[in-house]
Motif scaffolding. Structure first.
Motif, PDB file in Angstrom:
ATOM      1  N   LEU A  21      -6.490 -10.190  48.493  1.00  0.00           N
ATOM      2  CA  LEU A  21      -5.861 -10.870  47.366  1.00  0.00           C
ATOM      3  C   LEU A  21      -4.506 -10.244  47.053  1.00  0.00           C
ATOM      4  O   LEU A  21      -4.228  -9.103  47.441  1.00  0.00           O
ATOM      5  N   THR A  22      -3.692 -10.994  46.333  1.00  0.00           N
ATOM      6  CA  THR A  22      -2.476 -10.465  45.739  1.00  0.00           C
ATOM      7  C   THR A  22      -2.527 -10.757  44.244  1.00  0.00           C
ATOM      8  O   THR A  22      -3.423 -11.475  43.770  1.00  0.00           O
ATOM      9  N   THR A  23      -1.575 -10.243  43.499  1.00  0.00           N
ATOM     10  CA  THR A  23      -1.556 -10.507  42.064  1.00  0.00           C
ATOM     11  C   THR A  23      -1.399 -11.995  41.771  1.00  0.00           C
ATOM     12  O   THR A  23      -1.850 -12.474  40.727  1.00  0.00           O
ATOM     13  N   GLY A  58      -8.787   5.200  22.258  1.00  0.00           N
ATOM     14  CA  GLY A  58      -8.866   6.203  23.295  1.00  0.00           C
ATOM     15  C   GLY A  58      -7.559   6.913  23.485  1.00  0.00           C
ATOM     16  O   GLY A  58      -6.745   7.017  22.560  1.00  0.00           O
ATOM     17  N   SER A  59      -7.328   7.383  24.693  1.00  0.00           N
ATOM     18  CA  SER A  59      -6.127   8.140  25.032  1.00  0.00           C
ATOM     19  C   SER A  59      -4.875   7.300  24.801  1.00  0.00           C
ATOM     20  O   SER A  59      -4.749   6.201  25.340  1.00  0.00           O
ATOM     21  N   PHE A  60      -3.942   7.815  24.023  1.00  0.00           N
ATOM     22  CA  PHE A  60      -2.713   7.075  23.759  1.00  0.00           C
ATOM     23  C   PHE A  60      -1.954   6.831  25.060  1.00  0.00           C
ATOM     24  O   PHE A  60      -1.463   5.726  25.313  1.00  0.00           O
ATOM     25  N   THR A  61      -1.848   7.858  25.893  1.00  0.00           N
ATOM     26  CA  THR A  61      -1.118   7.706  27.156  1.00  0.00           C
ATOM     27  C   THR A  61      -1.830   6.730  28.085  1.00  0.00           C
ATOM     28  O   THR A  61      -1.196   5.858  28.688  1.00  0.00           O
ATOM     29  N   GLY A  62      -3.145   6.857  28.209  1.00  0.00           N
ATOM     30  CA  GLY A  62      -3.890   5.964  29.088  1.00  0.00           C
ATOM     31  C   GLY A  62      -3.808   4.518  28.657  1.00  0.00           C
ATOM     32  O   GLY A  62      -3.656   3.613  29.493  1.00  0.00           O
ATOM     33  N   LEU A  63      -3.891   4.270  27.356  1.00  0.00           N
ATOM     34  CA  LEU A  63      -3.807   2.892  26.862  1.00  0.00           C
ATOM     35  C   LEU A  63      -2.429   2.303  27.120  1.00  0.00           C
ATOM     36  O   LEU A  63      -2.301   1.161  27.587  1.00  0.00           O
ATOM     37  N   ARG A  64      -1.378   3.050  26.794  1.00  0.00           N
ATOM     38  CA  ARG A  64      -0.018   2.544  27.010  1.00  0.00           C
ATOM     39  C   ARG A  64       0.224   2.253  28.481  1.00  0.00           C
ATOM     40  O   ARG A  64       0.836   1.245  28.838  1.00  0.00           O
ATOM     41  N   MET A  65      -0.246   3.156  29.348  1.00  0.00           N
ATOM     42  CA  MET A  65      -0.037   2.987  30.785  1.00  0.00           C
ATOM     43  C   MET A  65      -0.698   1.708  31.286  1.00  0.00           C
ATOM     44  O   MET A  65      -0.076   0.902  31.994  1.00  0.00           O
ATOM     45  N   LEU A  70       0.847  -5.843  31.618  1.00  0.00           N
ATOM     46  CA  LEU A  70       1.833  -6.814  31.134  1.00  0.00           C
ATOM     47  C   LEU A  70       2.864  -7.130  32.212  1.00  0.00           C
ATOM     48  O   LEU A  70       3.246  -8.290  32.397  1.00  0.00           O
ATOM     49  N   GLY A  71       3.305  -6.105  32.944  1.00  0.00           N
ATOM     50  CA  GLY A  71       4.261  -6.339  34.018  1.00  0.00           C
ATOM     51  C   GLY A  71       3.695  -7.244  35.094  1.00  0.00           C
ATOM     52  O   GLY A  71       4.365  -8.187  35.561  1.00  0.00           O
ATOM     53  N   ILE A  72       2.435  -6.993  35.482  1.00  0.00           N
ATOM     54  CA  ILE A  72       1.793  -7.837  36.496  1.00  0.00           C
ATOM     55  C   ILE A  72       1.612  -9.250  35.974  1.00  0.00           C
ATOM     56  O   ILE A  72       1.880 -10.242  36.677  1.00  0.00           O
ATOM     57  N   ALA A  73       1.154  -9.364  34.720  1.00  0.00           N
ATOM     58  CA  ALA A  73       0.883 -10.684  34.149  1.00  0.00           C
ATOM     59  C   ALA A  73       2.153 -11.518  34.066  1.00  0.00           C
ATOM     60  O   ALA A  73       2.136 -12.713  34.379  1.00  0.00           O
ATOM     61  N   ARG A  74       3.251 -10.908  33.622  1.00  0.00           N
ATOM     62  CA  ARG A  74       4.504 -11.662  33.516  1.00  0.00           C
ATOM     63  C   ARG A  74       5.052 -12.038  34.891  1.00  0.00           C
ATOM     64  O   ARG A  74       5.566 -13.136  35.090  1.00  0.00           O
ATOM     65  N   ALA A  75       4.951 -11.118  35.836  1.00  0.00           N
ATOM     66  CA  ALA A  75       5.475 -11.408  37.170  1.00  0.00           C
ATOM     67  C   ALA A  75       4.652 -12.473  37.886  1.00  0.00           C
ATOM     68  O   ALA A  75       5.196 -13.330  38.594  1.00  0.00           O
ATOM     69  N   ALA A  76       3.332 -12.431  37.706  1.00  0.00           N
ATOM     70  CA  ALA A  76       2.446 -13.363  38.409  1.00  0.00           C
ATOM     71  C   ALA A  76       2.133 -14.615  37.595  1.00  0.00           C
ATOM     72  O   ALA A  76       1.519 -15.547  38.114  1.00  0.00           O
ATOM     73  N   SER A 121      10.018  -3.029  16.071  1.00  0.00           N
ATOM     74  CA  SER A 121      10.825  -4.071  16.707  1.00  0.00           C
ATOM     75  C   SER A 121      10.459  -4.300  18.163  1.00  0.00           C
ATOM     76  O   SER A 121      10.961  -5.218  18.787  1.00  0.00           O
ATOM     77  N   LEU A 122       9.580  -3.463  18.711  1.00  0.00           N
ATOM     78  CA  LEU A 122       9.223  -3.596  20.122  1.00  0.00           C
ATOM     79  C   LEU A 122       8.411  -4.855  20.362  1.00  0.00           C
ATOM     80  O   LEU A 122       7.438  -5.122  19.675  1.00  0.00           O
ATOM     81  N   ARG A 123       8.810  -5.657  21.314  1.00  0.00           N
ATOM     82  CA  ARG A 123       8.052  -6.840  21.697  1.00  0.00           C
ATOM     83  C   ARG A 123       8.329  -7.132  23.159  1.00  0.00           C
ATOM     84  O   ARG A 123       9.366  -6.747  23.701  1.00  0.00           O
ATOM     85  N   ALA A 124       7.415  -7.809  23.775  1.00  0.00           N
ATOM     86  CA  ALA A 124       7.584  -8.166  25.176  1.00  0.00           C
ATOM     87  C   ALA A 124       8.544  -9.337  25.283  1.00  0.00           C
ATOM     88  O   ALA A 124       8.501 -10.270  24.471  1.00  0.00           O
ATOM     89  N   PRO A 125       9.450  -9.341  26.267  1.00  0.00           N
ATOM     90  CA  PRO A 125      10.373 -10.445  26.425  1.00  0.00           C
ATOM     91  C   PRO A 125       9.648 -11.705  26.890  1.00  0.00           C
ATOM     92  O   PRO A 125       8.646 -11.639  27.581  1.00  0.00           O
ATOM     93  N   SER A 126      10.169 -12.844  26.464  1.00  0.00           N
ATOM     94  CA  SER A 126       9.617 -14.110  26.952  1.00  0.00           C
ATOM     95  C   SER A 126      10.065 -14.311  28.394  1.00  0.00           C
ATOM     96  O   SER A 126      10.922 -13.596  28.891  1.00  0.00           O
ATOM     97  N   GLY A 127       9.483 -15.324  29.029  1.00  0.00           N
ATOM     98  CA  GLY A 127       9.846 -15.573  30.413  1.00  0.00           C
ATOM     99  C   GLY A 127      11.323 -15.833  30.616  1.00  0.00           C
ATOM    100  O   GLY A 127      11.943 -15.341  31.526  1.00  0.00           O
ATOM    101  N   SER A 128      11.928 -16.614  29.693  1.00  0.00           N
ATOM    102  CA  SER A 128      13.347 -16.929  29.829  1.00  0.00           C
ATOM    103  C   SER A 128      14.193 -15.689  29.630  1.00  0.00           C
ATOM    104  O   SER A 128      15.205 -15.489  30.292  1.00  0.00           O
ATOM    105  N   GLU A 129      13.774 -14.819  28.667  1.00  0.00           N
ATOM    106  CA  GLU A 129      14.551 -13.589  28.437  1.00  0.00           C
ATOM    107  C   GLU A 129      14.456 -12.656  29.628  1.00  0.00           C
ATOM    108  O   GLU A 129      15.418 -12.003  30.003  1.00  0.00           O
ATOM    109  N   ALA A 130      13.259 -12.619  30.220  1.00  0.00           N
ATOM    110  CA  ALA A 130      13.053 -11.719  31.346  1.00  0.00           C
ATOM    111  C   ALA A 130      13.900 -12.158  32.548  1.00  0.00           C
ATOM    112  O   ALA A 130      14.318 -11.344  33.352  1.00  0.00           O
ATOM    113  N   ASP A 131      14.146 -13.463  32.656  1.00  0.00           N
ATOM    114  CA  ASP A 131      14.905 -13.975  33.794  1.00  0.00           C
ATOM    115  C   ASP A 131      16.403 -13.905  33.569  1.00  0.00           C
ATOM    116  O   ASP A 131      17.195 -14.121  34.477  1.00  0.00           O
ATOM    117  N   ALA A 132      16.812 -13.654  32.299  1.00  0.00           N
ATOM    118  CA  ALA A 132      18.247 -13.689  31.992  1.00  0.00           C
ATOM    119  C   ALA A 132      18.973 -12.498  32.614  1.00  0.00           C
ATOM    120  O   ALA A 132      18.400 -11.449  32.805  1.00  0.00           O
TER     121      ALA A 132
END
Length: 267
Positions: A63-65, A78-85, A91-97, A256-267
């Motif tokens: 399979l691929t993503t 749980g672990s702050f570092t583990g959760l953020r990671m 999120l990166g995989i979900a937005r890309a795929a 103020s942190l938020r994930a960029p929308s698809g259009s913003e990510a492509d800009a």
């Protein structure tokens, strides 16, 4: 001699990721069943292993993503570092795929493991910080939460357990990390063995199947401030920064942190 095992076929695979504690868990699930699973015991080094582990798990199933239909992430507590990671990688995989995401709460996953064999109340107790644990009680028969998850002191945990009638079972890393305290305390309950300190792959798969997916990022479940936040003013002073300015910058960054929308990510 048994038949050779064939590679499972996935039509609608879901990837489950969990970096809540000292083990990194990855599961490929479909229709609530486990197709493949891995766990890595890499405390403090999960960042180095997560992306290669995901690729290896997907490769093992051919399979691929792009083949994923969803990504379910354990969001805490749980672990702050583990959760953020985990949440950032997912999120990166979900937005890309272009696949949706879902969040899973950790303490219900823990309680679900022994629930079919238990009676009365199950209390999940996981490590938070020195002499503090994350705690949530559940009715074993229905897996229903009897209270919201909370960060409690060890004494508060004992007091909570004393409020439940009938059989009581406790599990989780918070018991192991504070073994001397609980061994010397008048705890009217059974402490389950270490094999229940981590969710089973089948539990991840079942939860991922029942979860609600969307395009929105998964919010982490933080029940307390991080050690850095609690000590922000003293840290700022040691670095020659104005503590008030440090608090303002942290507030700006976290609000103020938020994930960029698809259009913003492509800009």
């Amino acid at each position: 001699m048994g038949k050779p095992q064939s590679t499972p076929t996935f039509d609608a695979p879901v990837l489950v990721l969990d970096g809540t504690e000292d083990r990194l868990h990855l599961v490929l699930a479909q229709n609530g069943l486990v197709g493949a699973a891995q766990q890595w015991t890499v405390p403090g080094r999960a960042m180095q292993f997560l992306a290669p582990a995901i690729k290896g798990l997907l490769d093992s199933a051919s399979l691929t993503t792009a083949d994923l239909t969803g990504i379910a992430c354990v969001r805490g507590p749980g672990s702050f570092t583990g959760l953020r990671m985990v949440l950032a990688t997912a999120l990166g995989i979900a937005r890309a795929a272009g696949v949706p995401m879902a969040g899973l709460d950790y303490l219900p996953l823990l309680a679900a493991g022994p629930a079919p064999m238990a009676e009365g109340t199950i209390v999940a107790v996981t490590h938070s910080r020195t002499r503090q644990v994350y705690v949530q009680p559940f009715a074993a028969a229905t897996r229903t939460a009897l209270a919201a998850p909370a960060p409690l002191s060890l004494d508060e945990t004992l007091a909570l357990c004393a409020t439940f009638d009938g059989p009581l079972a406790l599990l989780g890393s918070g018991l192991r990390r504070n073994a001397a305290f609980f061994a010397e305390s008048p705890l009217a309950g059974a402490i389950l063995p270490p094999r229940f300190d981590h969710p089973l792959p089948e539990v991840y798969a079942e939860a991922a199947c029942a979860a609600e997916y969307s395009a929105a990022p998964v919010d982490p479940l933080y029940l307390r401030a991080s050690d850095a936040e609690d000590n922000l003013r003293s840290i700022a002073e040691r670095r020659g920064m104005d503590p008030d300015e440090a608090e303002r910058r942290l507030d700006d960054a976290t609000s103020s942190l938020r994930a960029p929308s698809g259009s913003e990510a492509d800009a």
